[in-house]
Structures are given as structure tokens and as C-alpha cells.
Design a protein around this motif. Sequence first.
Motif, PDB file in Angstrom:
ATOM      1  N   ASP A 128     134.380  27.079 -20.821  1.00  0.00           N
ATOM      2  CA  ASP A 128     133.754  26.986 -19.603  1.00  0.00           C
ATOM      3  C   ASP A 128     134.032  27.393 -18.073  1.00  0.00           C
ATOM      4  N   TRP A 130     132.341  27.262 -14.950  1.00  0.00           N
ATOM      5  CA  TRP A 130     131.553  26.479 -14.080  1.00  0.00           C
ATOM      6  C   TRP A 130     132.932  25.152 -14.196  1.00  0.00           C
ATOM      7  N   ARG A 131     133.142  24.546 -15.318  1.00  0.00           N
ATOM      8  CA  ARG A 131     134.219  23.250 -15.098  1.00  0.00           C
ATOM      9  C   ARG A 131     135.686  23.878 -14.503  1.00  0.00           C
ATOM     10  N   THR A 133     137.339  25.077 -17.834  1.00  0.00           N
ATOM     11  CA  THR A 133     138.324  24.053 -18.496  1.00  0.00           C
ATOM     12  C   THR A 133     137.978  25.325 -19.627  1.00  0.00           C
ATOM     13  N   GLN A 151     142.144  21.804 -17.939  1.00  0.00           N
ATOM     14  CA  GLN A 151     141.601  21.993 -16.293  1.00  0.00           C
ATOM     15  C   GLN A 151     141.977  22.673 -15.587  1.00  0.00           C
TER      16      GLN A 151
END
Length: 195
Positions: A128, A130-131, A133, A151
Motif C-alpha cells: 500500500d 499511501w499507508r 505498508t 509499516q
Amino acid sequence: MATEIFRDPDRYEIIGGKKFIQHGDTIAAGIIKSSLMLLIGYHAQKNKLGCPFCNLELNFSAEDIFRPDFVYYSASNPETVFDNVNKKIHGVPDMVAEIFSRSTMKRDMGIKKDIYERNGVKEYWMIDPWRETIEVYLLRDGKFELDELYQNWNEDELARLTDEERAAIKFEVPVNVLDGFKVKIKNIFNWYIEL
């Protein structure tokens, strides 16, 4: 299963018999792909362990033809055949990584994950951007199990944590199909590599 690079300028995938156009990469996806190729690819090729690819066509069936963001084929996988004459690879990759986009995220988490599992991909990363992760799934007894959610932490986020919370953070992600070779998480998401 045979694999080859798409020659069509219109990039697409076929999932469950339906055609889905693939749009160009975002800057974030380009950085992540480059990082995976550099970090995982260099280690694998330097040690003659296998070969990585980006945007390689995977033909699971006429109904399911995918273009994952990153795949890795182990040199020790007896099912893998590199056909240099016809520019194809036969066999299921050992590892697949998909980088979420707004248009692909649902399929990456659902039907594609199921098809990778059914065909025996040993390790599946869902990234991901955006996050920042990485969900790592490992194939165990024919089923994907979530191994870990990693993360990328920035300095501000780390400063707000207690010492105990900071001590529990994992700053590297192991590549299980490469016997646990580890990659710094920040190197996957940053536009530069820290050694």
C-alpha cells in the motif's frame, strides 16, 4: 503456465475472463518497483538464486492473465523453465508483489490473491503506497496465511511512541523465498536507498 512480456502498447489484465486496462504507474509505484528490483533482484542475481521481473505477463489460464508489479522466480524451482528462444517463462513464480492503486486494490486483495494461492505462489506481498505498508502472505498447506504487516515509520511517528512500542517495531521485512534475506522497509518506499 507460460509467461511472456506483453507486446501490446495497451496494457491490460484478464481476470475471470474480463479485460481490465492497466494505467501507467504512479511515481510511488515506480519507486517501489525500482526498489524491489534493486534490493531483491540484486541479491538474488548476485547469489545466482533466481531472477526478478516487473510487469511480466502470467498466464494462469485463458481466463486469468495477470501483469503483477513484481515477480521472482527461484533458480531452484524445478517447475520453472526459461525459454529464451520464445522469450517465455513456464512455471508459477515463487513470489509476487502487487502495488495497490485505486483501480486495482480490490482485485489485488481478492480474486488475484485467491488465484495466486490456488496456483501455488509461495509468497505474496500486497503493498500500500499511501499507508506505506506491506502485507506478507506465505503459502502454508495450500493456503495463504498473513505472516506479518510491516509499516514504514517516519521520524515524527517514531518520536510519539514509547520506548517499549519502538522496541516492538520491525524495520526490515524478510523475503522468505530467499531464506529470510531482509530488506529495510524504508528502502522500499523512499526514493533513495540507505545502506
